[in-house]
Scaffold this active site. Structure first.
Site, PDB file in Angstrom:
ATOM      1  N   HIS A 182      24.594  34.631  74.780  1.00 23.61           N
ATOM      2  CA  HIS A 182      24.267  35.753  73.893  1.00 23.61           C
ATOM      3  C   HIS A 182      25.413  36.761  73.931  1.00 23.61           C
ATOM      4  O   HIS A 182      25.979  37.040  74.988  1.00 23.61           O
ATOM      5  CB  HIS A 182      22.967  36.423  74.349  1.00 23.61           C
ATOM      6  CG  HIS A 182      22.600  37.638  73.553  1.00 23.61           C
ATOM      7  ND1 HIS A 182      22.333  37.587  72.207  1.00 23.61           N
ATOM      8  CD2 HIS A 182      22.461  38.936  73.905  1.00 23.61           C
ATOM      9  CE1 HIS A 182      22.037  38.788  71.764  1.00 23.61           C
ATOM     10  NE2 HIS A 182      22.114  39.635  72.777  1.00 23.61           N
ATOM     11  N   ASN A 183      25.781  37.292  72.741  1.00 27.38           N
ATOM     12  CA  ASN A 183      26.912  38.225  72.665  1.00 27.38           C
ATOM     13  C   ASN A 183      28.135  37.641  73.391  1.00 27.38           C
ATOM     14  O   ASN A 183      28.765  38.300  74.218  1.00 27.38           O
ATOM     15  CB  ASN A 183      26.546  39.582  73.263  1.00 27.38           C
ATOM     16  CG  ASN A 183      25.606  40.372  72.366  1.00 27.38           C
ATOM     17  OD1 ASN A 183      25.340  39.971  71.234  1.00 27.38           O
ATOM     18  ND2 ASN A 183      25.091  41.479  72.860  1.00 27.38           N
ATOM     19  N   GLU A 240      27.331  32.623  70.344  1.00 27.34           N
ATOM     20  CA  GLU A 240      26.939  33.560  69.295  1.00 27.34           C
ATOM     21  C   GLU A 240      28.163  34.220  68.687  1.00 27.34           C
ATOM     22  O   GLU A 240      29.077  34.638  69.394  1.00 27.34           O
ATOM     23  CB  GLU A 240      25.999  34.634  69.853  1.00 27.34           C
ATOM     24  CG  GLU A 240      25.474  35.560  68.763  1.00 27.34           C
ATOM     25  CD  GLU A 240      24.506  36.607  69.287  1.00 27.34           C
ATOM     26  OE1 GLU A 240      23.591  36.981  68.539  1.00 27.34           O
ATOM     27  OE2 GLU A 240      24.662  37.052  70.434  1.00 27.34           O
ATOM     28  N   ASP A 245      28.771  37.349  66.102  1.00 27.09           N
ATOM     29  CA  ASP A 245      28.277  38.453  65.285  1.00 27.09           C
ATOM     30  C   ASP A 245      29.355  38.783  64.253  1.00 27.09           C
ATOM     31  O   ASP A 245      30.391  39.372  64.594  1.00 27.09           O
ATOM     32  CB  ASP A 245      27.981  39.680  66.155  1.00 27.09           C
ATOM     33  CG  ASP A 245      26.740  39.479  67.009  1.00 27.09           C
ATOM     34  OD1 ASP A 245      26.126  38.410  66.907  1.00 27.09           O
ATOM     35  OD2 ASP A 245      26.409  40.383  67.797  1.00 27.09           O
ATOM     36  N   HIS A 271      30.282  43.751  68.175  1.00 27.88           N
ATOM     37  CA  HIS A 271      28.914  44.255  68.255  1.00 27.88           C
ATOM     38  C   HIS A 271      28.843  45.454  67.322  1.00 27.88           C
ATOM     39  O   HIS A 271      29.351  46.528  67.636  1.00 27.88           O
ATOM     40  CB  HIS A 271      28.571  44.664  69.691  1.00 27.88           C
ATOM     41  CG  HIS A 271      27.099  44.882  69.906  1.00 27.88           C
ATOM     42  ND1 HIS A 271      26.433  45.943  69.364  1.00 27.88           N
ATOM     43  CD2 HIS A 271      26.172  44.157  70.581  1.00 27.88           C
ATOM     44  CE1 HIS A 271      25.160  45.886  69.708  1.00 27.88           C
ATOM     45  NE2 HIS A 271      24.971  44.805  70.443  1.00 27.88           N
ATOM     46  N   GLU A 309      25.308  35.515  63.576  1.00 25.16           N
ATOM     47  CA  GLU A 309      24.562  36.693  63.156  1.00 25.16           C
ATOM     48  C   GLU A 309      25.379  37.277  62.029  1.00 25.16           C
ATOM     49  O   GLU A 309      26.333  38.010  62.250  1.00 25.16           O
ATOM     50  CB  GLU A 309      24.387  37.694  64.307  1.00 25.16           C
ATOM     51  CG  GLU A 309      23.482  38.853  63.946  1.00 25.16           C
ATOM     52  CD  GLU A 309      23.277  39.818  65.101  1.00 25.16           C
ATOM     53  OE1 GLU A 309      23.739  40.980  64.985  1.00 25.16           O
ATOM     54  OE2 GLU A 309      22.666  39.414  66.111  1.00 25.16           O
TER      55      GLU A 309
END
Length: 514
Positions: free
Chosen positions: A237-238, A267, A269, A284, A318
């Site tokens: 995650h991230n 991930e 983003d 982020h 994302e």
């Protein structure tokens, strides 16, 4: 190890955050390839993190034997540094003298004389295993040996995991204990009497037979021919972040390290780039984190996705990008990843109701994109219009709230937490650079946070406590865009985000499946 031109960098880490680079310049490309291939044979070995103490000691001993000085001898100083943690140098030198070795700082030892048995003796002098000694005295009732009945009771009642299957992992008996005594006891008199002394007891407890985990379980040993949804997936995650989510740094290197560590789902983003080149970025959003280029991440993923494992890798997008930059993302994936990218479902596993997903073995060396997808009929219509150059003539999902909910597959529309009927068109990752918090009352915290310059933020992403607090007060999550580009949508197949509807619904699905 990172192949560079014309130099090579060796990356060494204690964890995934503190990364060190050692630049190395080979004489020619052939030498660089040999270095790379040699190191790669060592680094993906997950067993190295779970080796027993005895194997670890042998690795330290071998390292000392290889690190000889120009005269071909082992430096006493090197031995001292091996045991230096929390140990006085004088004590180490004295232990060497007690074993018949020179004990001066500048002295040297012949490698032939410095056998592993001598190193093992030195280890116990410098780092005595008082824990094992206390256990031995307790079990032997203060005698200098353990008998077979005493060993059987200890191994079955205290050492053996009671959860183990009795057929695959039978209880210890006399025959098994005699094998242990023969293998680990060095005193021939004790072997003849069927005794195990302190040294043999210690050697056994420090051996592979007492490793923290079963080493064969660190390899792939399960059935990998079941549908993909039957497995837990090692996910990140991230992935891009080093450190905190607010004011942290993003790094392309993180993708390299997590993939080499065995991660199979990373991930990304994705946001619109602010520069003139309009390159999609990964960061982020809304949190003053530094940016990295989407295309750089895809290149690193291509280089490292299948070094540690050949099982499929999922790129979890994302996606906050506008449609033009989504098209760029899709093209980068297509052009950089090439045949590694799974753009269409396998013929043997079509996306049809009742047809199981393909297995990990069927998807070996394939990269899957996880992103929201348009409904099939909408995707087909929009993609055909786009390929004809008539994209603008197609109505955009998002103009009508009903169109939004009906056009996007996977999560039944947008993830906009503020109003689920409004399409999210906010593709700016950094509105905080112009964020202002004014003094409105005496109760306000009176923090002013305005026009933060990226150059001031710097590569380290350092923020004051007041700045972090102001960001967190103003922060709210804006879901991924529902305005999906059909070219990107067409690349989504076996991995889509599905909204979690509750444990009751999930349990019903499982029951029906069974």
């Amino acid at each position: 190890m990172i192949p560079l031109d014309p130099e090579t960098a060796v990356v060494s880490i204690l964890d995934l955050i503190n990364i060190n680079y050692t630049p190395m310049i080979p004489l020619d490309p052939e030498t660089a390839v040999q270095w790379y291939e040699g190191l790669r044979q060592l680094t993906p070995n997950t067993k190295a993190n779970n080796i027993c103490p005895m194997t670890s000691l042998k690795k330290h001993w071998m390292k000392l034997c290889f690190m000889v000085n120009p005269s071909g001898k082992i430096s006493v100083r090197s031995i001292s540094r091996t045991f230096a943690s929390g140990r006085a140098e004088k004590m180490i030198m004295q232990c060497l003298k007690d074993l018949g070795f020179p004990g001066g700082k500048c002295d040297e030892i012949e490698p032939a004389a410095f056998t592993f048995e001598k190193f093992y003796e030195l280890y116990h002098k410098i780092c005595p295993r008082t824990d094992i000694e206390d256990l031995f005295r307790e079990l032997s009732l203060e005698k200098n040996h353990l008998t077979v009945p005493q060993l059987i009771e200890f191994f079955n009642e205290q050492q053996r995991d009671p959860r183990l299957n009795e057929i695959l992992f039978p209880y210890y008996d006399r025959k098994r204990l005699l094998q242990i005594i023969q293998a680990y006891e060095n005193d021939t008199n004790f072997i003849r009497r069927e005794w195990l002394g302190l040294d043999g007891f210690c050697r056994y407890l420090m051996s592979d037979e007492n490793a923290p985990v079963f080493l064969d379980r660190l390899d792939i040993y399960m059935d990998m021919d079941q549908p993909l949804a039957h497995y837990f997936i090692n996910s990140s995650h991230n992935t891009y972040l080093i450190g905190r989510q607010f004011g942290g740094r993003s790094s392309v290197e993180m993708y390299r390290q997590v993939l080499l560590a065995g991660c199979r789902c990373v991930e990304l983003d994705c946001w619109d780039g602010r520069n003139e080149d309009q390159e999609p970025i990964i960061t982020h959003g809304k949190a003053i984190c530094t940016d990295i280029l989407f295309k750089d991440v895809i290149q690193v993923i291509k280089e490292t996705a299948f070094i540690t494992s050949e099982y499929p890798v999922i790129l979890s997008f994302e996606n906050h990008c506008s449609k033009p930059q989504q098209y760029k993302m899709a093209k980068y994936c297509e052009d950089i990843l090439g045949d590694l990218l799974l753009k269409k479902p396998l013929e043997s596993s079509p996306l049809e109701p009742g047809v199981p997903l393909p297995s990990p073995n069927q998807l070996k060396r394939k990269i899957l994109i996880k992103n929201k997808r348009l409904k099939p009929e909408v995707e087909k219509k929009n993609l055909e219009a786009f390929l004809r150059g008539q994209e603008n003539e197609v109505s955009e999902p998002g103009e009508d709230p009903n169109v939004i909910l009906e056009s996007v597959d996977g999560e039944e529309g947008p993830l906009n937490d503020i109003d689920p009927t409004i399409s999210n068109t906010d593709t700016d990752a950094h509105p905080e650079f112009s964020l202002t918090k004014t003094e409105s009352s005496e109760d306000d915290d009176k923090i002013k946070f305005k026009n933060i310059d990226k150059k001031v933020l710097g590569e380290q992403g350092n923020l004051t406590a007041d700045q972090v607090e102001a960001i967190m007060v103003a922060y709210h999550y804006i879901g991924a865009t529902t305005n999906i580009h059909p070219y990107l949508s067409a690349m989504v197949n076996y991995a889509q985000p599905v909204k979690f509807q509750g444990f009751d619904v999930a349990e019903g699905i499982i029951v029906n499946f069974i």
